[in-house]
Design an enzyme around this catalytic site. Structure first.
Site, PDB file in Angstrom:
ATOM      1  N   TYR A 164      -1.845   0.054  10.810  1.00 38.70           N
ATOM      2  CA  TYR A 164      -1.873  -0.351   9.392  1.00 38.70           C
ATOM      3  C   TYR A 164      -0.580   0.057   8.695  1.00 38.70           C
ATOM      4  O   TYR A 164       0.008  -0.735   7.954  1.00 38.70           O
ATOM      5  CB  TYR A 164      -3.084   0.282   8.712  1.00 38.70           C
ATOM      6  CG  TYR A 164      -3.292  -0.164   7.279  1.00 38.70           C
ATOM      7  CD1 TYR A 164      -3.472  -1.515   6.949  1.00 38.70           C
ATOM      8  CD2 TYR A 164      -3.340   0.765   6.239  1.00 38.70           C
ATOM      9  CE1 TYR A 164      -3.675  -1.919   5.636  1.00 38.70           C
ATOM     10  CE2 TYR A 164      -3.553   0.374   4.921  1.00 38.70           C
ATOM     11  CZ  TYR A 164      -3.722  -0.970   4.617  1.00 38.70           C
ATOM     12  OH  TYR A 164      -3.928  -1.364   3.306  1.00 38.70           O
ATOM     13  N   SER A 196       0.860  -1.195   0.000  1.00 41.15           N
ATOM     14  CA  SER A 196       0.000   0.000   0.000  1.00 41.15           C
ATOM     15  C   SER A 196       0.889   1.236   0.000  1.00 41.15           C
ATOM     16  O   SER A 196       2.075   1.160   0.366  1.00 41.15           O
ATOM     17  CB  SER A 196      -0.859  -0.008   1.272  1.00 41.15           C
ATOM     18  OG  SER A 196      -1.520   1.220   1.460  1.00 41.15           O
TER      19      SER A 196
END
Ligand code: NAP
Length: 254
Positions: free
Chosen positions: A152, A139
Protein backbone atom coordinates in the site's frame (compact mmCIF):
# COMPACT_ATOMS: atom_id res chain seq x y z
CA UNK A 1 -23.37 27.14 -16.65
CA UNK A 2 -23.06 24.37 -14.07
CA UNK A 3 -19.56 23.03 -13.59
CA UNK A 4 -19.08 19.29 -13.70
CA UNK A 5 -17.07 17.33 -11.15
CA UNK A 6 -16.00 13.72 -11.77
CA UNK A 7 -15.48 11.62 -8.63
CA UNK A 8 -14.05 8.12 -8.90
CA UNK A 9 -14.73 5.54 -6.21
CA UNK A 10 -18.02 7.31 -5.46
CA UNK A 11 -19.91 4.19 -4.39
CA UNK A 12 -18.70 4.30 -0.78
CA UNK A 13 -16.67 6.09 1.87
CA UNK A 14 -14.73 9.22 0.95
CA UNK A 15 -15.86 9.20 -2.68
CA UNK A 16 -19.56 9.07 -1.83
CA UNK A 17 -19.16 11.81 0.79
CA UNK A 18 -17.24 13.92 -1.72
CA UNK A 19 -19.93 13.45 -4.37
CA UNK A 20 -22.61 14.57 -1.89
CA UNK A 21 -20.58 17.56 -0.78
CA UNK A 22 -19.65 18.72 -4.29
CA UNK A 23 -23.29 18.45 -5.36
CA UNK A 24 -24.21 20.62 -2.37
CA UNK A 25 -21.57 23.10 -3.56
CA UNK A 26 -23.40 23.36 -6.88
CA UNK A 27 -21.44 20.99 -9.11
CA UNK A 28 -23.14 18.47 -11.36
CA UNK A 29 -21.37 15.32 -10.18
CA UNK A 30 -20.44 12.34 -12.30
CA UNK A 31 -20.27 9.61 -9.67
CA UNK A 32 -18.09 6.77 -10.99
CA UNK A 33 -17.41 3.29 -9.60
CA UNK A 34 -18.10 -0.34 -10.43
CA UNK A 35 -21.12 -0.90 -8.16
CA UNK A 36 -23.88 0.86 -10.05
CA UNK A 37 -26.63 -0.08 -7.57
CA UNK A 38 -24.90 1.99 -4.92
CA UNK A 39 -24.33 4.82 -7.37
CA UNK A 40 -28.03 4.84 -8.26
CA UNK A 41 -28.92 5.22 -4.57
CA UNK A 42 -26.37 8.02 -4.20
CA UNK A 43 -27.67 9.91 -7.23
CA UNK A 44 -31.24 9.63 -5.91
CA UNK A 45 -30.11 10.90 -2.51
CA UNK A 46 -28.32 13.85 -4.10
CA UNK A 47 -31.38 14.68 -6.21
CA UNK A 48 -33.64 14.50 -3.15
CA UNK A 49 -31.36 17.02 -1.46
CA UNK A 50 -31.71 19.39 -4.42
CA UNK A 51 -28.44 18.56 -6.19
CA UNK A 52 -27.70 16.91 -9.50
CA UNK A 53 -25.56 13.91 -10.30
CA UNK A 54 -25.18 11.12 -12.82
CA UNK A 55 -24.04 7.59 -12.10
CA UNK A 56 -21.33 6.24 -14.40
CA UNK A 57 -20.23 2.62 -14.30
CA UNK A 58 -16.45 2.73 -14.39
CA UNK A 59 -13.65 0.35 -13.57
CA UNK A 60 -10.49 2.45 -13.37
CA UNK A 61 -8.37 -0.61 -14.21
CA UNK A 62 -9.93 -0.84 -17.67
CA UNK A 63 -8.96 1.44 -20.56
CA UNK A 64 -12.32 0.88 -22.27
CA UNK A 65 -14.27 1.60 -19.13
CA UNK A 66 -12.34 4.81 -18.52
CA UNK A 67 -12.98 5.83 -22.14
CA UNK A 68 -16.68 5.43 -21.31
CA UNK A 69 -16.23 7.77 -18.36
CA UNK A 70 -14.62 10.36 -20.63
CA UNK A 71 -17.55 10.02 -23.06
CA UNK A 72 -20.00 10.56 -20.18
CA UNK A 73 -18.03 13.64 -19.15
CA UNK A 74 -18.20 14.99 -22.70
CA UNK A 75 -21.98 14.58 -22.62
CA UNK A 76 -22.38 16.20 -19.20
CA UNK A 77 -24.34 19.44 -18.86
CA UNK A 78 -21.41 21.83 -18.47
CA UNK A 79 -17.64 22.22 -18.50
CA UNK A 80 -15.64 19.60 -16.60
CA UNK A 81 -13.67 21.66 -14.09
CA UNK A 82 -12.91 19.11 -11.38
CA UNK A 83 -11.63 15.55 -11.26
CA UNK A 84 -11.28 13.77 -7.93
CA UNK A 85 -9.12 10.67 -8.30
CA UNK A 86 -10.33 8.84 -5.21
CA UNK A 87 -10.80 5.21 -6.27
CA UNK A 88 -8.27 3.09 -4.47
CA UNK A 89 -7.55 1.03 -1.45
CA UNK A 90 -5.33 -1.47 0.31
CA UNK A 91 -5.13 -5.24 0.25
CA UNK A 92 -3.30 -7.20 2.91
CA UNK A 93 -0.92 -6.42 5.77
CA UNK A 94 1.75 -8.98 4.96
CA UNK A 95 5.44 -8.20 5.25
CA UNK A 96 7.36 -7.69 2.03
CA UNK A 97 8.92 -11.11 2.60
CA UNK A 98 5.60 -12.91 2.08
CA UNK A 99 3.36 -10.32 0.47
CA UNK A 100 1.04 -11.44 -2.30
CA UNK A 101 2.16 -10.28 -5.75
CA UNK A 102 -1.50 -10.29 -6.76
CA UNK A 103 -2.43 -7.90 -3.93
CA UNK A 104 0.45 -5.58 -4.87
CA UNK A 105 -0.62 -5.63 -8.51
CA UNK A 106 -4.20 -4.77 -7.55
CA UNK A 107 -3.07 -1.88 -5.37
CA UNK A 108 -0.78 -0.51 -8.08
CA UNK A 109 -3.42 -0.88 -10.78
CA UNK A 110 -6.25 0.81 -8.89
CA UNK A 111 -4.38 3.54 -6.99
CA UNK A 112 -1.64 4.45 -9.45
CA UNK A 113 -2.60 3.34 -12.94
CA UNK A 114 -6.25 4.13 -12.23
CA UNK A 115 -5.25 7.71 -11.46
CA UNK A 116 -3.11 7.74 -14.61
CA UNK A 117 -5.86 6.39 -16.88
CA UNK A 118 -8.59 8.69 -15.60
CA UNK A 119 -6.33 11.75 -15.56
CA UNK A 120 -5.17 11.14 -19.13
CA UNK A 121 -8.75 10.63 -20.30
CA UNK A 122 -10.14 13.78 -18.67
CA UNK A 123 -7.22 16.19 -18.95
CA UNK A 124 -8.32 17.60 -22.35
CA UNK A 125 -11.75 18.51 -20.96
CA UNK A 126 -10.27 19.94 -17.76
CA UNK A 127 -7.87 22.10 -19.75
CA UNK A 128 -10.58 23.19 -22.18
CA UNK A 129 -12.63 24.45 -19.24
CA UNK A 130 -9.96 27.10 -18.69
CA UNK A 131 -9.99 26.48 -14.94
CA UNK A 132 -9.43 22.81 -14.21
CA UNK A 133 -8.57 21.11 -10.93
CA UNK A 134 -7.28 17.58 -10.42
CA UNK A 135 -7.48 16.25 -6.88
CA UNK A 136 -5.56 13.10 -6.07
CA UNK A 137 -6.55 11.32 -2.87
CA UNK A 138 -3.32 9.66 -1.86
CA UNK A 139 -2.56 9.05 1.82
CA UNK A 140 -0.12 9.65 4.64
CA UNK A 141 1.08 6.28 3.34
CA UNK A 142 2.31 8.31 0.37
CA UNK A 143 5.17 9.72 2.43
CA UNK A 144 5.76 7.27 5.25
CA UNK A 145 6.12 3.51 5.53
CA UNK A 146 5.07 1.01 8.17
CA UNK A 147 5.51 -2.69 8.77
CA UNK A 148 3.03 -4.74 6.82
CA UNK A 149 2.16 -1.76 4.64
CA UNK A 150 4.75 -2.33 1.91
CA UNK A 151 2.35 -2.82 -0.99
CA UNK A 152 0.00 0.00 0.00
CA UNK A 153 2.74 2.48 0.89
CA UNK A 154 4.58 1.67 -2.36
CA UNK A 155 1.40 2.34 -4.33
CA UNK A 156 0.57 5.53 -2.44
CA UNK A 157 4.18 6.78 -2.74
CA UNK A 158 3.81 6.23 -6.49
CA UNK A 159 0.46 8.02 -6.58
CA UNK A 160 2.04 10.93 -4.70
CA UNK A 161 4.88 10.97 -7.23
CA UNK A 162 2.32 11.20 -10.03
CA UNK A 163 0.71 14.22 -8.36
CA UNK A 164 4.02 16.05 -7.97
CA UNK A 165 5.17 15.23 -11.48
CA UNK A 166 1.88 16.29 -13.03
CA UNK A 167 1.96 19.64 -11.22
CA UNK A 168 5.39 20.34 -12.71
CA UNK A 169 4.34 19.24 -16.18
CA UNK A 170 1.14 21.32 -16.18
CA UNK A 171 2.80 24.50 -14.93
CA UNK A 172 1.68 27.34 -17.21
CA UNK A 173 -1.51 25.56 -18.21
CA UNK A 174 -4.90 26.21 -16.55
CA UNK A 175 -5.08 22.99 -14.51
CA UNK A 176 -4.02 22.84 -10.88
CA UNK A 177 -3.07 19.63 -9.10
CA UNK A 178 -4.01 19.09 -5.47
CA UNK A 179 -2.91 16.13 -3.39
CA UNK A 180 -4.86 15.20 -0.28
CA UNK A 181 -3.20 12.85 2.19
CA UNK A 182 -5.54 11.57 4.88
CA UNK A 183 -4.39 9.60 7.88
CA UNK A 184 -6.84 7.28 9.64
CA UNK A 185 -10.36 7.63 8.22
CA UNK A 186 -13.08 5.35 9.58
CA UNK A 187 -15.00 4.34 6.49
CA UNK A 188 -17.22 1.28 6.20
CA UNK A 189 -15.19 -0.63 3.67
CA UNK A 190 -11.54 0.42 3.54
CA UNK A 191 -10.30 -1.95 6.26
CA UNK A 192 -12.79 -4.67 5.34
CA UNK A 193 -11.33 -4.70 1.82
CA UNK A 194 -7.81 -4.66 3.26
CA UNK A 195 -8.53 -7.68 5.46
CA UNK A 196 -10.57 -9.58 2.89
CA UNK A 197 -13.88 -9.19 4.74
CA UNK A 198 -12.56 -9.99 8.24
CA UNK A 199 -14.77 -7.64 10.32
CA UNK A 200 -12.85 -8.21 13.59
CA UNK A 201 -9.50 -7.26 12.07
CA UNK A 202 -11.10 -4.29 10.37
CA UNK A 203 -12.70 -3.06 13.62
CA UNK A 204 -9.39 -3.43 15.50
CA UNK A 205 -7.85 -0.72 13.30
CA UNK A 206 -10.11 1.91 14.90
CA UNK A 207 -10.49 0.30 18.36
CA UNK A 208 -10.33 2.86 21.16
CA UNK A 209 -9.45 5.77 18.87
CA UNK A 210 -11.59 8.58 20.28
CA UNK A 211 -12.48 10.28 17.01
CA UNK A 212 -11.00 8.94 13.81
CA UNK A 213 -11.62 11.06 10.74
CA UNK A 214 -14.81 10.25 8.87
CA UNK A 215 -15.46 10.46 5.13
CA UNK A 216 -17.15 13.86 5.45
CA UNK A 217 -13.96 15.32 6.95
CA UNK A 218 -12.00 14.41 3.83
CA UNK A 219 -14.85 15.56 1.57
CA UNK A 220 -14.64 18.89 3.36
CA UNK A 221 -10.92 19.10 2.51
CA UNK A 222 -11.61 18.28 -1.14
CA UNK A 223 -14.35 20.89 -1.34
CA UNK A 224 -12.22 23.55 0.35
CA UNK A 225 -9.29 23.01 -2.01
CA UNK A 226 -11.54 22.90 -5.08
CA UNK A 227 -13.43 26.07 -4.22
CA UNK A 228 -10.39 28.33 -3.61
CA UNK A 229 -9.86 30.97 -6.32
CA UNK A 230 -8.28 29.17 -9.25
CA UNK A 231 -4.88 30.85 -8.87
CA UNK A 232 -4.58 29.28 -5.39
CA UNK A 233 -3.04 25.81 -5.69
CA UNK A 234 -3.09 23.83 -2.46
CA UNK A 235 -0.24 21.50 -3.41
CA UNK A 236 -0.70 19.06 -0.61
CA UNK A 237 -3.08 18.80 2.31
CA UNK A 238 -2.19 16.34 5.09
CA UNK A 239 -5.09 15.63 7.43
CA UNK A 240 -5.22 13.26 10.38
CA UNK A 241 -7.42 12.79 13.43
CA UNK A 242 -6.25 14.57 16.55
CA UNK A 243 -5.59 11.16 18.12
CA UNK A 244 -3.07 10.22 15.42
CA UNK A 245 0.15 12.21 15.73
CA UNK A 246 1.96 9.92 13.29
CA UNK A 247 1.37 6.59 11.59
CA UNK A 248 2.86 4.78 14.61
CA UNK A 249 1.58 7.15 17.30
CA UNK A 250 -2.14 6.67 17.85
CA UNK A 251 -3.89 7.53 21.12
CA UNK A 252 -6.36 4.80 22.13
CA UNK A 253 -8.57 4.62 25.19
CA UNK A 254 -9.70 1.47 26.99
N1 NAP B 1 -9.94 5.07 4.89
C1 NAP B 1 -8.72 5.49 5.15
O1 NAP B 1 -8.21 5.36 6.28
C2 NAP B 1 -7.90 6.18 4.07
C3 NAP B 1 -6.78 6.90 4.46
C4 NAP B 1 -6.01 7.54 3.49
C5 NAP B 1 -6.35 7.44 2.17
N2 NAP B 1 -7.43 6.71 1.79
C6 NAP B 1 -7.72 6.61 0.36
O2 NAP B 1 -8.98 7.22 0.12
C7 NAP B 1 -9.60 6.59 -1.00
C8 NAP B 1 -11.00 6.15 -0.61
O3 NAP B 1 -10.92 5.30 0.53
P1 NAP B 1 -12.20 4.90 1.39
O4 NAP B 1 -11.76 4.82 2.80
O5 NAP B 1 -13.36 5.72 1.03
O6 NAP B 1 -12.37 3.38 0.88
P2 NAP B 1 -13.63 2.57 0.33
O7 NAP B 1 -14.87 2.93 1.09
O8 NAP B 1 -13.18 1.15 0.30
O9 NAP B 1 -13.83 3.14 -1.14
C9 NAP B 1 -13.04 2.75 -2.22
C10 NAP B 1 -13.78 3.15 -3.48
O10 NAP B 1 -12.94 2.81 -4.59
C11 NAP B 1 -13.74 2.17 -5.56
N3 NAP B 1 -12.96 1.27 -6.39
C12 NAP B 1 -12.21 0.21 -6.01
N4 NAP B 1 -11.71 -0.40 -7.08
C13 NAP B 1 -12.16 0.28 -8.17
C14 NAP B 1 -12.00 0.12 -9.56
N5 NAP B 1 -11.27 -0.87 -10.08
N6 NAP B 1 -12.62 1.01 -10.39
C15 NAP B 1 -13.37 2.01 -9.88
N7 NAP B 1 -13.55 2.21 -8.56
C16 NAP B 1 -12.95 1.35 -7.72
C17 NAP B 1 -14.81 1.44 -4.78
O11 NAP B 1 -15.99 1.29 -5.61
P3 NAP B 1 -16.46 -0.04 -6.35
O12 NAP B 1 -16.01 -1.20 -5.50
O13 NAP B 1 -17.94 0.11 -6.42
O14 NAP B 1 -15.82 0.03 -7.69
C18 NAP B 1 -15.09 2.42 -3.66
O15 NAP B 1 -16.09 3.34 -4.03
C19 NAP B 1 -8.67 5.46 -1.42
O16 NAP B 1 -7.84 5.91 -2.47
C20 NAP B 1 -7.84 5.21 -0.16
O17 NAP B 1 -6.60 4.64 -0.45
C21 NAP B 1 -8.23 6.09 2.72
Amino acid sequence: MTSVAVVTGASSGIGAATARRLAAEGFHVLAAARRTDRLADLVAEIAAAGGSATAVACDVTSDDSVAGLAAAAAAAPGPVTLLVNNAGGARGMDPVETGSVGDWQWMYDVNVLGTLRVTQALLPALEASGAGTIVIVSSTAGFTVYEGGGGYTAAKHAQTAVAGTLRLELCGRPVRVVEIDPGMVKTDEFSLVRFDGDADRAAAVYAGVPDPLVADDVADCVAWCATRPHHVNVDRLVVRPLAQAAQHKVHRVG
